[in-house]
Scaffold this motif. Structure first.
Motif, PDB file in Angstrom:
ATOM      1  N   PHE A 249     -11.075  69.415 -26.405  1.00  0.00           N
ATOM      2  CA  PHE A 249     -10.186  69.743 -27.510  1.00  0.00           C
ATOM      3  C   PHE A 249      -9.929  71.240 -27.491  1.00  0.00           C
ATOM      4  CE2 PHE A 249      -8.306  70.004 -31.511  1.00  0.00           C
ATOM      5  CZ  PHE A 249      -8.227  68.773 -32.135  1.00  0.00           C
TER       6      PHE A 249
ATOM      7  N   GLU B   4      -6.564  77.731 -33.537  1.00  0.00           N
ATOM      8  CA  GLU B   4      -7.114  79.090 -33.552  1.00  0.00           C
ATOM      9  C   GLU B   4      -8.067  79.240 -32.374  1.00  0.00           C
ATOM     10  OE1 GLU B   4      -7.721  77.227 -36.574  1.00  0.00           O
ATOM     11  OE2 GLU B   4      -5.736  77.860 -37.229  1.00  0.00           O
ATOM     12  N   PRO B   5      -8.069  80.409 -31.758  1.00  0.00           N
ATOM     13  CA  PRO B   5      -8.999  80.620 -30.654  1.00  0.00           C
ATOM     14  C   PRO B   5     -10.429  80.361 -31.127  1.00  0.00           C
ATOM     15  CG  PRO B   5      -7.447  82.425 -30.786  1.00  0.00           C
ATOM     16  CD  PRO B   5      -7.225  81.578 -32.008  1.00  0.00           C
ATOM     17  N   SER B   6     -11.158  79.554 -30.387  1.00  0.00           N
ATOM     18  CA  SER B   6     -12.491  79.178 -30.848  1.00  0.00           C
ATOM     19  C   SER B   6     -13.550  79.510 -29.815  1.00  0.00           C
ATOM     20  CB  SER B   6     -12.521  77.688 -31.175  1.00  0.00           C
ATOM     21  OG  SER B   6     -12.170  76.950 -30.014  1.00  0.00           O
ATOM     22  N   ALA B   7     -13.323  80.595 -29.047  1.00  0.00           N
ATOM     23  CA  ALA B   7     -14.365  81.023 -28.110  1.00  0.00           C
ATOM     24  C   ALA B   7     -15.565  81.488 -28.925  1.00  0.00           C
ATOM     25  CB  ALA B   7     -13.853  82.163 -27.237  1.00  0.00           C
ATOM     26  N   PHE B   8     -16.763  81.216 -28.417  1.00  0.00           N
ATOM     27  CA  PHE B   8     -17.960  81.687 -29.112  1.00  0.00           C
ATOM     28  C   PHE B   8     -18.079  83.195 -28.912  1.00  0.00           C
ATOM     29  CE2 PHE B   8     -19.395  77.252 -28.000  1.00  0.00           C
ATOM     30  CZ  PHE B   8     -19.279  76.777 -29.296  1.00  0.00           C
ATOM     31  N   PRO B   9     -18.116  83.957 -30.002  1.00  0.00           N
ATOM     32  CA  PRO B   9     -18.107  85.420 -29.856  1.00  0.00           C
ATOM     33  C   PRO B   9     -19.369  85.971 -29.196  1.00  0.00           C
ATOM     34  CG  PRO B   9     -18.329  84.791 -32.174  1.00  0.00           C
ATOM     35  CD  PRO B   9     -18.051  83.537 -31.402  1.00  0.00           C
ATOM     36  N   TRP B  10     -20.446  85.187 -29.194  1.00  0.00           N
ATOM     37  CA  TRP B  10     -21.693  85.703 -28.612  1.00  0.00           C
ATOM     38  C   TRP B  10     -21.806  85.387 -27.118  1.00  0.00           C
ATOM     39  CZ3 TRP B  10     -21.286  82.101 -32.490  1.00  0.00           C
ATOM     40  CH2 TRP B  10     -21.525  80.780 -32.139  1.00  0.00           C
TER      41      TRP B  10
ATOM     42  N   TYR C   4     -16.689  90.048 -23.654  1.00  0.00           N
ATOM     43  CA  TYR C   4     -16.898  89.248 -24.861  1.00  0.00           C
ATOM     44  C   TYR C   4     -15.557  89.062 -25.579  1.00  0.00           C
ATOM     45  CZ  TYR C   4     -21.953  89.644 -24.426  1.00  0.00           C
ATOM     46  OH  TYR C   4     -23.235  89.528 -23.993  1.00  0.00           O
TER      47      TYR C   4
ATOM     48  N   ARG D 135     -12.365  76.558 -20.809  1.00  0.00           N
ATOM     49  CA  ARG D 135     -13.574  75.823 -21.202  1.00  0.00           C
ATOM     50  C   ARG D 135     -13.263  74.328 -21.296  1.00  0.00           C
ATOM     51  NH1 ARG D 135     -15.859  77.623 -26.905  1.00  0.00           N
ATOM     52  NH2 ARG D 135     -14.102  76.420 -27.691  1.00  0.00           N
ATOM     53  N   ALA D 136     -12.072  73.994 -21.819  1.00  0.00           N
ATOM     54  CA  ALA D 136     -11.719  72.590 -21.988  1.00  0.00           C
ATOM     55  C   ALA D 136     -11.443  71.913 -20.640  1.00  0.00           C
ATOM     56  CB  ALA D 136     -10.500  72.469 -22.898  1.00  0.00           C
TER      57      ALA D 136
ATOM     58  N   VAL E  95     -10.680  79.599 -23.871  1.00  0.00           N
ATOM     59  CA  VAL E  95     -10.953  78.319 -24.528  1.00  0.00           C
ATOM     60  C   VAL E  95     -10.314  77.175 -23.740  1.00  0.00           C
ATOM     61  CG1 VAL E  95     -10.535  76.973 -26.607  1.00  0.00           C
ATOM     62  CG2 VAL E  95     -11.197  79.360 -26.802  1.00  0.00           C
TER      63      VAL E  95
ATOM     64  N   PHE F  72      -8.403  73.944 -30.050  1.00  0.00           N
ATOM     65  CA  PHE F  72      -7.920  74.114 -31.419  1.00  0.00           C
ATOM     66  C   PHE F  72      -6.791  75.136 -31.454  1.00  0.00           C
ATOM     67  CE2 PHE F  72     -12.305  72.731 -31.770  1.00  0.00           C
ATOM     68  CZ  PHE F  72     -12.207  71.730 -32.725  1.00  0.00           C
TER      69      PHE F  72
ATOM     70  N   HIS G 159     -14.534  89.708 -28.463  1.00  0.00           N
ATOM     71  CA  HIS G 159     -13.997  90.819 -29.270  1.00  0.00           C
ATOM     72  C   HIS G 159     -13.351  91.889 -28.390  1.00  0.00           C
ATOM     73  CE1 HIS G 159     -16.837  94.201 -28.666  1.00  0.00           C
ATOM     74  NE2 HIS G 159     -17.723  93.268 -28.430  1.00  0.00           N
TER      75      HIS G 159
ATOM     76  N   TYR H 170     -19.845  76.549 -21.153  1.00  0.00           N
ATOM     77  CA  TYR H 170     -20.520  75.911 -22.288  1.00  0.00           C
ATOM     78  C   TYR H 170     -20.542  74.373 -22.232  1.00  0.00           C
ATOM     79  CZ  TYR H 170     -21.450  74.202 -26.940  1.00  0.00           C
ATOM     80  OH  TYR H 170     -21.964  73.479 -27.988  1.00  0.00           O
TER      81      TYR H 170
END
Lengths: 248, 256
Positions: free
Chosen positions: A80, A84-90, A131, A147-148, A144, A82, A133, A99
């Protein structure tokens, strides 16, 4: 089309929240490796529709079959993207792309080769260790999307992933998503309300009606790639679709 | 980022305020040096402390004794506070069951526990560590609970889409997403733990910076009291600087 080529079958899918009918008897098929766009007005129940497909919520009636078996997230790979960008910031770009593969406990060689392939396709070699940010919104969204695709999903759902991008960036990302789709052979269901985007990307466009959402019409887009938005045939198909939904 | 000029300006400003403070100290202390030692007398006392141990423990030994108690207690607070906080933040039933107890225990100042703890555990090392633990576990626990319950729904949805199980979700999403708030809790815990250890040592101890204050009072050595107080301040500030450094290393991914 022979039934063995059908990847996803949606049969009489209906969803009610109490008395509110959101999805009304939706049926369609997606072939293996097909790129399907769904266009529909804002608030037509498309989020509900996607949540049903990912099995985040259960349908009131109807069924979703993947490879002829009821869609089960533990059996099928469903990815999926989304809005809004949903990359994990950490996590860095590379770790974000890894991931899903790590969650699925793939071997480290498989993870490495798959991630290298995706990073290569995205041209993100220089930003492996960046990262979120440190990235622009569009680059984060590309991570993202990477990642998908990295999971080689049975079904990849994309919910207006380029809704926030400016037009120039969109053209670039649309070409990129086609590149990823071709390289991975994934089956993609892409939601947008931008008709030009739908015609540019899709092999087939499904048109949803206002709430309660039904499939109002379907349009095959058999243009060669790369497509040109100013091509006569392109404009004609876009106009056809516009006519089908004019009453919006 | 601060420019070089700003850095110089800030340094000069802090230097001025330290000088003003010392000048005030001189002004107040010269009138009654017996009650309130001058800066010079305090420094002399510090030098003497390096040469002559108290209770056969060097000044470094006293600092180390206090630090050791705090670090043990903070370690236990992190394990219990973060562990319990993750469970309470994640599971609403557990939170409903335990939260009232936590809210009632939290306002009890660690010093109020001292008589009970001495009765139960005597005056050894354990009761002191336990007191510091009481003083430091709550900020960690409460920060962890609120961090976990406020993890962005978007990240949880990503976990759901990829079918992460509960352990994977906690390990790969909830814990890292909560990290900045948990670290902020640990930072508060360290400073409050450092305050509690001094209080605990003042009541029953043969080592530690708190003990030096009590010793100063009992032997009417006001300069020793001043030395111990200043050392408590310096070590406390150093702890906070060291921890800020660790925090930046662990959360390098944060934008600011």
């Amino acid at each position: 089309m022979a039934s063995k080529d059908i990847k996803v079958q949606v049969n009489h899918l209906t969803k009610k929240f109490g008395d509110l009918l959101v999805l009304d008897d939706i049926s369609f098929n997606i072939n293996k490796g097909e790129f399907v766009c769904i266009v529909g007005p804002t608030g037509c129940g498309k989020t509900t529709f996607l949540n049903l497909l990912t099995r985040l919520i259960e349908p009131t009636s109807g069924e979703i079959l993947i490879d002829g078996k009821p869609a089960d997230p533990h059996v099928h790979n469903i990815s999926f993207v989304f809005q809004e960008p949903s990359a994990f910031p950490w996590l860095t770009a590379q770790q974000n792309i890894e991931y899903g593969l790590k969650i699925k406990k793939k071997s480290s060689e498989e993870i490495k080769s798959q991630v290298d392939k995706i990073i290569g396709l995205l041209g993100l070699e220089k930003f492996r260790n960046a990262y979120p940010h440190e990235m622009s919104v569009s680059m984060e969204q590309r991570v993202v999307i990477g990642r998908a695709f990295a999971l080689n999903p049975d079904l990849l759902l994309m919910d207006e992933p380029y809704g926030q991008m400016d037009i120039k960036m969109r053209y670039y990302l649309e070409d990129e998503v086609i590149r990823l789709w071709k390289a991975t052979g994934s089956t993609v269901l892409f939601i947008t309300h931008n008709l030009e985007e739908a015609v540019y990307l899709a092999e087939r466009v499904l048109i949803l009606s206002n709430k309660p959402a039904k499939i109002k019409a379907e349009k095959k887009v058999d243009l060669p790639r790369p497509r040109s938005v100013s091509d006569d045939k392109f404009v004609e198909i876009r106009k056809d679709i516009t006519d089908m939904i004019k009453w919006w | 980022m601060r420019t070089k000029n700003q850095k110089i300006r800030d340094f000069v400003l802090s230097a001025i305020s330290v000088i003003v403070l010392i000048a005030l100290w001189c002004a107040v202390s010269t009138s009654k040096p017996d009650f309130f030692p001058t800066p010079m007398a305090t420094i002399e006392r510090l030098v003497k402390l390096f040469e002559k141990p108290i209770m056969k423990v060097s000044i470094w030994g006293h600092i180390f004794a206090s630090l050791k108690r705090v670090l043990f207690a903070i370690g236990a607070s992190i394990i219990i506070g973060v562990g319990l906080g993750l469970i309470m933040g994640w599971n609403k039933k557990v939170r409903a069951a335990i939260y009232p107890i936590i809210m009632t225990l939290r306002p009890i100042p660690p010093i109020a526990w001292i008589p009970l703890i001495i009765l139960l555990f005597g005056v050894g090392e354990f009761p002191k560590v336990l007191l510091v633990f009481i003083g430091s576990v709550f900020p960690i626990l409460l920060n962890t609970i609120s961090a976990v319950s406020m993890v962005d729904d978007m990240y949880l949805k990503v976990g759901k889409v990829y079918k992460a199980n509960t352990w994977q979700t906690l390990h790969h999403i909830v814990f890292p997403a909560s990290m900045p708030t948990i670290l902020a809790g640990i930072k508060i815990a360290i400073s409050s733990g450092w305050m509690v250890v001094v209080a605990a040592e003042m009541l029953a101890s043969k080592s530690g910076l708190g003990f030096l204050i009590t010793r100063g009072r009992d032997s009417y050595d006001v300069a020793l009291i001043m030395v111990a107080m200043i050392l408590i301040g310096i070590v406390g500030a150093a702890l906070s600087i060291v921890f800020s450094f660790i925090e930046r290393r662990l959360c390098g991914w944060m934008s600011s």
